[in-house]
Scaffold this motif. Structure first.
Motif, short mmCIF file in Angstrom:
data_model
loop_
_atom_site.label_atom_id
_atom_site.label_comp_id
_atom_site.label_asym_id
_atom_site.label_seq_id
_atom_site.Cartn_x
_atom_site.Cartn_y
_atom_site.Cartn_z
N ALA A 28 36.26 45.03 52.05
CA ALA A 28 35.40 44.34 51.09
C ALA A 28 34.07 43.99 51.73
O ALA A 28 34.03 43.46 52.84
N ARG A 29 32.99 44.28 51.00
CA ARG A 29 31.65 44.03 51.53
C ARG A 29 31.02 42.76 50.96
O ARG A 29 29.94 42.36 51.38
N PHE A 30 31.70 42.14 50.01
CA PHE A 30 31.31 40.81 49.56
C PHE A 30 32.53 40.14 48.95
O PHE A 30 33.53 40.79 48.61
N LEU A 31 32.46 38.81 48.84
CA LEU A 31 33.58 38.01 48.35
C LEU A 31 33.12 37.14 47.20
O LEU A 31 32.00 36.62 47.22
N VAL A 32 33.99 36.97 46.22
CA VAL A 32 33.68 36.12 45.06
C VAL A 32 34.87 35.20 44.83
O VAL A 32 36.02 35.64 44.82
N VAL B 283 29.34 49.46 46.63
CA VAL B 283 29.42 48.21 47.39
C VAL B 283 30.59 47.45 46.80
O VAL B 283 30.46 46.73 45.81
N VAL B 284 31.76 47.64 47.39
CA VAL B 284 32.98 47.08 46.81
C VAL B 284 33.24 45.69 47.37
O VAL B 284 33.14 45.46 48.58
N GLY B 285 33.53 44.77 46.47
CA GLY B 285 33.83 43.41 46.87
C GLY B 285 35.17 42.96 46.33
O GLY B 285 35.82 43.66 45.55
N ALA B 286 35.58 41.78 46.73
CA ALA B 286 36.85 41.20 46.29
C ALA B 286 36.59 39.94 45.50
O ALA B 286 35.77 39.11 45.89
N ILE C 182 40.71 32.84 46.97
CA ILE C 182 40.89 31.38 46.95
C ILE C 182 41.48 30.80 48.23
O ILE C 182 41.62 29.59 48.34
N THR C 183 41.81 31.65 49.22
CA THR C 183 42.37 31.14 50.47
C THR C 183 41.72 31.82 51.66
O THR C 183 41.25 32.97 51.56
N PRO C 184 41.73 31.17 52.82
CA PRO C 184 41.21 31.82 54.03
C PRO C 184 41.98 33.09 54.38
O PRO C 184 41.40 34.06 54.89
N GLU C 185 43.29 33.10 54.10
CA GLU C 185 44.09 34.28 54.38
C GLU C 185 43.62 35.48 53.54
O GLU C 185 43.58 36.61 54.02
N GLN C 186 43.26 35.21 52.30
CA GLN C 186 42.74 36.28 51.45
C GLN C 186 41.39 36.78 51.95
O GLN C 186 41.09 37.96 51.86
N VAL C 187 40.58 35.87 52.46
CA VAL C 187 39.29 36.28 53.03
C VAL C 187 39.51 37.31 54.13
O VAL C 187 38.87 38.38 54.15
N THR C 188 40.42 37.02 55.03
CA THR C 188 40.71 37.94 56.13
C THR C 188 41.27 39.26 55.63
O THR C 188 40.84 40.34 56.06
N ALA C 189 42.21 39.19 54.69
CA ALA C 189 42.82 40.41 54.16
C ALA C 189 41.79 41.28 53.46
O ALA C 189 41.81 42.52 53.59
N CYS C 190 40.90 40.67 52.72
CA CYS C 190 39.90 41.44 51.97
C CYS C 190 38.89 42.11 52.88
O CYS C 190 38.54 43.28 52.68
N ALA D 128 27.67 47.74 42.68
CA ALA D 128 28.42 46.57 43.14
C ALA D 128 29.65 46.40 42.25
O ALA D 128 29.54 46.21 41.04
N ILE D 129 30.83 46.47 42.84
CA ILE D 129 32.08 46.47 42.08
C ILE D 129 32.98 45.38 42.63
O ILE D 129 33.32 45.38 43.82
N GLU D 130 33.37 44.45 41.78
CA GLU D 130 34.27 43.36 42.17
C GLU D 130 35.70 43.70 41.76
O GLU D 130 36.01 43.75 40.57
N VAL D 131 36.56 43.95 42.73
CA VAL D 131 37.98 44.18 42.47
C VAL D 131 38.70 42.85 42.63
O VAL D 131 38.69 42.26 43.71
N THR D 132 39.31 42.37 41.56
CA THR D 132 39.93 41.05 41.61
C THR D 132 41.33 41.11 42.23
O THR D 132 42.05 42.10 42.07
N LEU D 133 41.70 40.04 42.91
CA LEU D 133 43.00 39.97 43.55
C LEU D 133 44.07 39.47 42.57
O LEU D 133 44.87 38.60 42.89
#
Length: 219
Positions: free
Chosen positions: A89-93, A69-72, A76-84, A44-49
């Motif tokens: 991205a398979r999970f969001l933080v 299992v790469v995540g973002a 902090i925004t709905p737009e970032q959720v969509t982009a990720c 599980a790898i979290e790549v920060t924006l």
């Protein structure tokens, strides 16, 4: 490999005791870095924006390292959720949450860990059916004493402490009953990434992958 159909926030937290928090300035490092972390036992790898190449890095890892299992992170925004999620991205933080952000993350269809640092925030998420959360900034917000104190009244909440967590205190967090995993950067030191020292990163990841059972520090 964890199937996307069975992946949940709880499953992400159960993959390994440590989720590497990755900040990338050079997208060419993304794939070999992810391979080193997976080889070391941290899938599980979290790549920060936090950098301009973050989305491309997520896209590269998602396409070339299917066992990761790469995540973002820092979402902090709905737009970032969509982009990720579009990038793979398979999970969001997130470092924190609002109802608008929470709705977007829930509607994305991928697991998410919203950030909390107060009891009220934890209770509000539990009211909304969310049990898995990021505790951030962990050390500044009270660290292990804080999490111990809220384990009694809020046993249903499970946390991934991040922020000030490192090789000297990670095992203390992991010993708590309400901690599923921790997030940290120590297994991806900037100088090792810059030097393309994937062997060193794999070794640090491997040591971190045994941290829950080690009962001590991990270097």
């Amino acid at each position: 490999m964890v199937s996307p159909l069975t992946l949940s926030a709880a499953a992400v937290m159960n993959l390994a005791p440590v989720v590497p928090v990755v900040v990338l300035d050079d997208v060419s490092a993304a794939v070999p870095l992810a391979r080193a972390l997976v080889a070391g036992g941290l899938p599980a790898i979290e790549v920060t924006l936090r950098t301009p190449v973050a989305l491309e890095a997520i896209r590269e890892i998602s396409g070339a390292v299917p066992e990761a299992v790469v995540g973002a992170g820092t979402v902090i925004t709905p737009e970032q959720v969509t982009a990720c999620t579009t990038a793979g991205a398979r999970f969001l933080v997130s470092p924190g949450w609002t109802d608008v952000l929470l709705t977007a993350m829930r509607e994305s269809g991928v697991p998410f860990l919203p950030g909390v640092s107060t009891v009220s925030e934890v209770v509000a998420l539990l009211e909304r059916g969310v049990r898995e959360m990021k505790f951030f900034p962990a050390e500044a917000a009270g660290g292990t004493p804080y999490l111990k104190a809220i384990a009694g009244p809020l046993p249903q909440a499970r946390f991934c402490p991040t922020g000030g967590v490192g090789p000297d205190n990670a095992a203390e967090y992991l010993a708590l009953p309400n901690v599923g995993c921790v997030g940290g950067t120590w297994m991806v030191p900037a100088e090792a990434v810059a030097a393309r020292d994937w062997g060193r990163i794999e070794g640090l990841a491997r040591a971190a992958s045994y941290l829950r059972d080690a009962g001590g520090t991990c270097r």
